[in-house]
Design a protein around this motif. Structure first.
Motif, PDB file in Angstrom:
ATOM      1  N   LYS A  97     -31.358 -41.058 -93.004  1.00 13.41           N
ATOM      2  CA  LYS A  97     -30.863 -42.102 -93.915  1.00 13.41           C
ATOM      3  C   LYS A  97     -30.980 -43.496 -93.296  1.00 13.41           C
ATOM      4  O   LYS A  97     -31.366 -44.441 -93.983  1.00 13.41           O
ATOM      5  CB  LYS A  97     -29.401 -41.836 -94.283  1.00 13.41           C
ATOM      6  CG  LYS A  97     -29.158 -40.519 -94.968  1.00 13.41           C
ATOM      7  CD  LYS A  97     -29.462 -40.579 -96.429  1.00 13.41           C
ATOM      8  CE  LYS A  97     -28.938 -39.367 -97.138  1.00 13.41           C
ATOM      9  NZ  LYS A  97     -29.928 -38.447 -97.614  1.00 13.41           N
ATOM     10  N   ALA A  98     -30.643 -43.649 -92.029  1.00  8.64           N
ATOM     11  CA  ALA A  98     -30.600 -44.970 -91.409  1.00  8.64           C
ATOM     12  C   ALA A  98     -31.927 -45.366 -90.758  1.00  8.64           C
ATOM     13  O   ALA A  98     -32.231 -46.556 -90.655  1.00  8.64           O
ATOM     14  CB  ALA A  98     -29.486 -45.015 -90.356  1.00  8.64           C
ATOM     15  N   PHE A  99     -32.693 -44.398 -90.317  1.00  9.51           N
ATOM     16  CA  PHE A  99     -33.960 -44.698 -89.643  1.00  9.51           C
ATOM     17  C   PHE A  99     -35.112 -44.383 -90.583  1.00  9.51           C
ATOM     18  O   PHE A  99     -35.619 -45.242 -91.262  1.00  9.51           O
ATOM     19  CB  PHE A  99     -34.048 -43.913 -88.330  1.00  9.51           C
ATOM     20  CG  PHE A  99     -35.325 -44.110 -87.578  1.00  9.51           C
ATOM     21  CD1 PHE A  99     -35.712 -45.370 -87.146  1.00  9.51           C
ATOM     22  CD2 PHE A  99     -36.155 -43.039 -87.302  1.00  9.51           C
ATOM     23  CE1 PHE A  99     -36.901 -45.561 -86.463  1.00  9.51           C
ATOM     24  CE2 PHE A  99     -37.346 -43.210 -86.609  1.00  9.51           C
ATOM     25  CZ  PHE A  99     -37.719 -44.473 -86.184  1.00  9.51           C
ATOM     26  N   ARG A 100     -35.520 -43.156 -90.617  1.00  7.66           N
ATOM     27  CA  ARG A 100     -36.505 -42.702 -91.609  1.00  7.66           C
ATOM     28  C   ARG A 100     -36.550 -41.182 -91.594  1.00  7.66           C
ATOM     29  O   ARG A 100     -36.151 -40.540 -90.635  1.00  7.66           O
ATOM     30  CB  ARG A 100     -37.874 -43.318 -91.393  1.00  7.66           C
ATOM     31  CG  ARG A 100     -38.655 -42.784 -90.238  1.00  7.66           C
ATOM     32  CD  ARG A 100     -40.100 -43.332 -90.325  1.00  7.66           C
ATOM     33  NE  ARG A 100     -40.922 -42.684 -89.372  1.00  7.66           N
ATOM     34  CZ  ARG A 100     -41.369 -43.232 -88.258  1.00  7.66           C
ATOM     35  NH1 ARG A 100     -41.055 -44.468 -87.985  1.00  7.66           N
ATOM     36  NH2 ARG A 100     -42.125 -42.554 -87.437  1.00  7.66           N
ATOM     37  N   GLU A 101     -37.059 -40.652 -92.673  1.00  6.72           N
ATOM     38  CA  GLU A 101     -37.064 -39.207 -92.861  1.00  6.72           C
ATOM     39  C   GLU A 101     -37.935 -38.507 -91.825  1.00  6.72           C
ATOM     40  O   GLU A 101     -38.999 -38.995 -91.455  1.00  6.72           O
ATOM     41  CB  GLU A 101     -37.566 -38.878 -94.261  1.00  6.72           C
ATOM     42  CG  GLU A 101     -37.324 -37.446 -94.638  1.00  6.72           C
ATOM     43  CD  GLU A 101     -37.548 -37.203 -96.117  1.00  6.72           C
ATOM     44  OE1 GLU A 101     -37.984 -36.096 -96.437  1.00  6.72           O
ATOM     45  OE2 GLU A 101     -37.279 -38.107 -96.920  1.00  6.72           O
ATOM     46  N   LEU A 102     -37.439 -37.379 -91.376  1.00  5.52           N
ATOM     47  CA  LEU A 102     -38.193 -36.539 -90.441  1.00  5.52           C
ATOM     48  C   LEU A 102     -39.078 -35.615 -91.266  1.00  5.52           C
ATOM     49  O   LEU A 102     -38.585 -34.783 -92.010  1.00  5.52           O
ATOM     50  CB  LEU A 102     -37.226 -35.726 -89.575  1.00  5.52           C
ATOM     51  CG  LEU A 102     -37.846 -34.776 -88.564  1.00  5.52           C
ATOM     52  CD1 LEU A 102     -38.634 -35.557 -87.516  1.00  5.52           C
ATOM     53  CD2 LEU A 102     -36.761 -33.960 -87.884  1.00  5.52           C
ATOM     54  N   VAL A 103     -40.362 -35.814 -91.157  1.00  8.47           N
ATOM     55  CA  VAL A 103     -41.327 -34.975 -91.876  1.00  8.47           C
ATOM     56  C   VAL A 103     -42.082 -34.151 -90.845  1.00  8.47           C
ATOM     57  O   VAL A 103     -42.074 -34.489 -89.665  1.00  8.47           O
ATOM     58  CB  VAL A 103     -42.303 -35.834 -92.723  1.00  8.47           C
ATOM     59  CG1 VAL A 103     -41.567 -36.541 -93.839  1.00  8.47           C
ATOM     60  CG2 VAL A 103     -43.043 -36.836 -91.856  1.00  8.47           C
ATOM     61  N   PRO A 104     -42.747 -33.088 -91.279  1.00  9.82           N
ATOM     62  CA  PRO A 104     -43.499 -32.292 -90.304  1.00  9.82           C
ATOM     63  C   PRO A 104     -44.489 -33.164 -89.530  1.00  9.82           C
ATOM     64  O   PRO A 104     -45.182 -33.998 -90.107  1.00  9.82           O
ATOM     65  CB  PRO A 104     -44.241 -31.279 -91.174  1.00  9.82           C
ATOM     66  CG  PRO A 104     -43.437 -31.185 -92.419  1.00  9.82           C
ATOM     67  CD  PRO A 104     -42.834 -32.553 -92.627  1.00  9.82           C
ATOM     68  N   PHE A 105     -44.475 -32.998 -88.228  1.00  9.50           N
ATOM     69  CA  PHE A 105     -45.302 -33.805 -87.347  1.00  9.50           C
ATOM     70  C   PHE A 105     -46.189 -32.924 -86.490  1.00  9.50           C
ATOM     71  O   PHE A 105     -45.836 -31.799 -86.166  1.00  9.50           O
ATOM     72  CB  PHE A 105     -44.435 -34.608 -86.357  1.00  9.50           C
ATOM     73  CG  PHE A 105     -43.660 -35.723 -86.962  1.00  9.50           C
ATOM     74  CD1 PHE A 105     -44.293 -36.873 -87.384  1.00  9.50           C
ATOM     75  CD2 PHE A 105     -42.291 -35.634 -87.088  1.00  9.50           C
ATOM     76  CE1 PHE A 105     -43.568 -37.919 -87.914  1.00  9.50           C
ATOM     77  CE2 PHE A 105     -41.560 -36.675 -87.619  1.00  9.50           C
ATOM     78  CZ  PHE A 105     -42.211 -37.819 -88.042  1.00  9.50           C
ATOM     79  N   ASN A 106     -47.305 -33.472 -86.080  1.00  9.68           N
ATOM     80  CA  ASN A 106     -48.046 -32.849 -84.988  1.00  9.68           C
ATOM     81  C   ASN A 106     -47.470 -33.442 -83.704  1.00  9.68           C
ATOM     82  O   ASN A 106     -46.616 -34.329 -83.750  1.00  9.68           O
ATOM     83  CB  ASN A 106     -49.562 -33.066 -85.132  1.00  9.68           C
ATOM     84  CG  ASN A 106     -49.954 -34.538 -85.011  1.00  9.68           C
ATOM     85  OD1 ASN A 106     -49.348 -35.305 -84.267  1.00  9.68           O
ATOM     86  ND2 ASN A 106     -50.998 -34.926 -85.743  1.00  9.68           N
ATOM     87  N   GLY A 107     -47.916 -33.003 -82.571  1.00 15.27           N
ATOM     88  CA  GLY A 107     -47.351 -33.441 -81.298  1.00 15.27           C
ATOM     89  C   GLY A 107     -47.415 -34.940 -81.081  1.00 15.27           C
ATOM     90  O   GLY A 107     -46.461 -35.564 -80.626  1.00 15.27           O
ATOM     91  N   GLU A 108     -48.543 -35.551 -81.424  1.00 12.86           N
ATOM     92  CA  GLU A 108     -48.713 -36.989 -81.221  1.00 12.86           C
ATOM     93  C   GLU A 108     -47.788 -37.792 -82.144  1.00 12.86           C
ATOM     94  O   GLU A 108     -47.164 -38.761 -81.727  1.00 12.86           O
ATOM     95  CB  GLU A 108     -50.171 -37.371 -81.467  1.00 12.86           C
ATOM     96  CG  GLU A 108     -50.491 -38.806 -81.090  1.00 12.86           C
ATOM     97  CD  GLU A 108     -51.966 -39.109 -81.270  1.00 12.86           C
ATOM     98  OE1 GLU A 108     -52.281 -40.108 -81.945  1.00 12.86           O
ATOM     99  OE2 GLU A 108     -52.797 -38.334 -80.740  1.00 12.86           O
ATOM    100  N   GLU A 109     -47.725 -37.391 -83.417  1.00 14.14           N
ATOM    101  CA  GLU A 109     -46.852 -38.085 -84.372  1.00 14.14           C
ATOM    102  C   GLU A 109     -45.387 -37.947 -83.974  1.00 14.14           C
ATOM    103  O   GLU A 109     -44.611 -38.900 -84.111  1.00 14.14           O
ATOM    104  CB  GLU A 109     -47.052 -37.525 -85.782  1.00 14.14           C
ATOM    105  CG  GLU A 109     -48.404 -37.844 -86.366  1.00 14.14           C
ATOM    106  CD  GLU A 109     -48.681 -37.078 -87.649  1.00 14.14           C
ATOM    107  OE1 GLU A 109     -49.350 -37.641 -88.513  1.00 14.14           O
ATOM    108  OE2 GLU A 109     -48.210 -35.930 -87.781  1.00 14.14           O
TER     109      GLU A 109
END
Length: 187
Positions: A147-159
């Motif tokens: 909510k305060a930063f940004r949504e956590l979406v599926p990431f690869n290692g670099e992202e």
């Protein structure tokens, strides 16, 4: 079992976000569990709380991290995020879970067992309490960061590494903004 696995995964995602300094190790000699390591707002963080969640050799190096976690929890509560249903579901799932139900690294299992011995608790009792505390904290942290930063979406290692860096900067700013609410008593 899937809910518990999600909480374990969440914990594993959150730990790297907090910025752990593994090089700074110090002895707890001379400290009691009741000693206050830091105060965040009106919440006192004791050596005992830190010892419950960390190996003794890591406790003093984790004080700053504990402050950041507490700040995120307090900020989430200020946002009036309703996590009561999620927390209730998590507590029900934890109540029926034992250490043998969870797949984990041997070192993690040994940590849980050594913590139980250190604290004079049965292994499953320690595990359930540890899981309940860390899962509830993770719920608040995940909700706050989304909510305060940004949504956590599926990431690869670099992202994920970039996300962690940016979140670390965001949390540094939060600590700076809230400096008047933070007192670190043990360094």
């Amino acid at each position: 079992m899937k809910r518990i696995s999600l909480f374990i995964m969440t914990i594993c995602l959150v730990i790297p976000l907090i910025g752990y300094d593994n090089n700074k190790q110090a002895s707890l000699e001379g400290y009691k569990d009741s000693d206050i390591a830091a105060i965040v707002g009106d919440k006192e963080i004791t050596i005992g709380e830190l010892r419950f969640l960390n190996a003794d050799q890591d406790v003093l190096s984790r004080i700053d991290d504990a402050v950041r976690v507490e700040l995120m929890i307090q900020e989430a509560k200020k946002m009036n995020l309703d996590l009561s249903d999620k927390i209730d579901s998590m507590k029900k799932a934890v109540a029926t879970t034992s250490l043998d139900d969870i797949e984990m690294e041997k070192s993690e299992r040994e940590f849980i067992k050594s913590q139980a011995r250190k604290l004079g608790m049965k292994t499953d009792e320690n595990f359930k309490e540890y899981l309940e505390i860390t899962s509830e904290r993770s719920l608040y942290i995940m909700e706050y960061t989304q909510k305060a930063f940004r949504e956590l979406v599926p990431f690869n290692g670099e992202e994920l590494a970039v996300y962690n860096e940016e979140l670390d900067e965001f949390l540094d700013e939060l600590v700076n903004e809230q400096q008047n609410e933070i007192k670190i008593l043990i360094k």
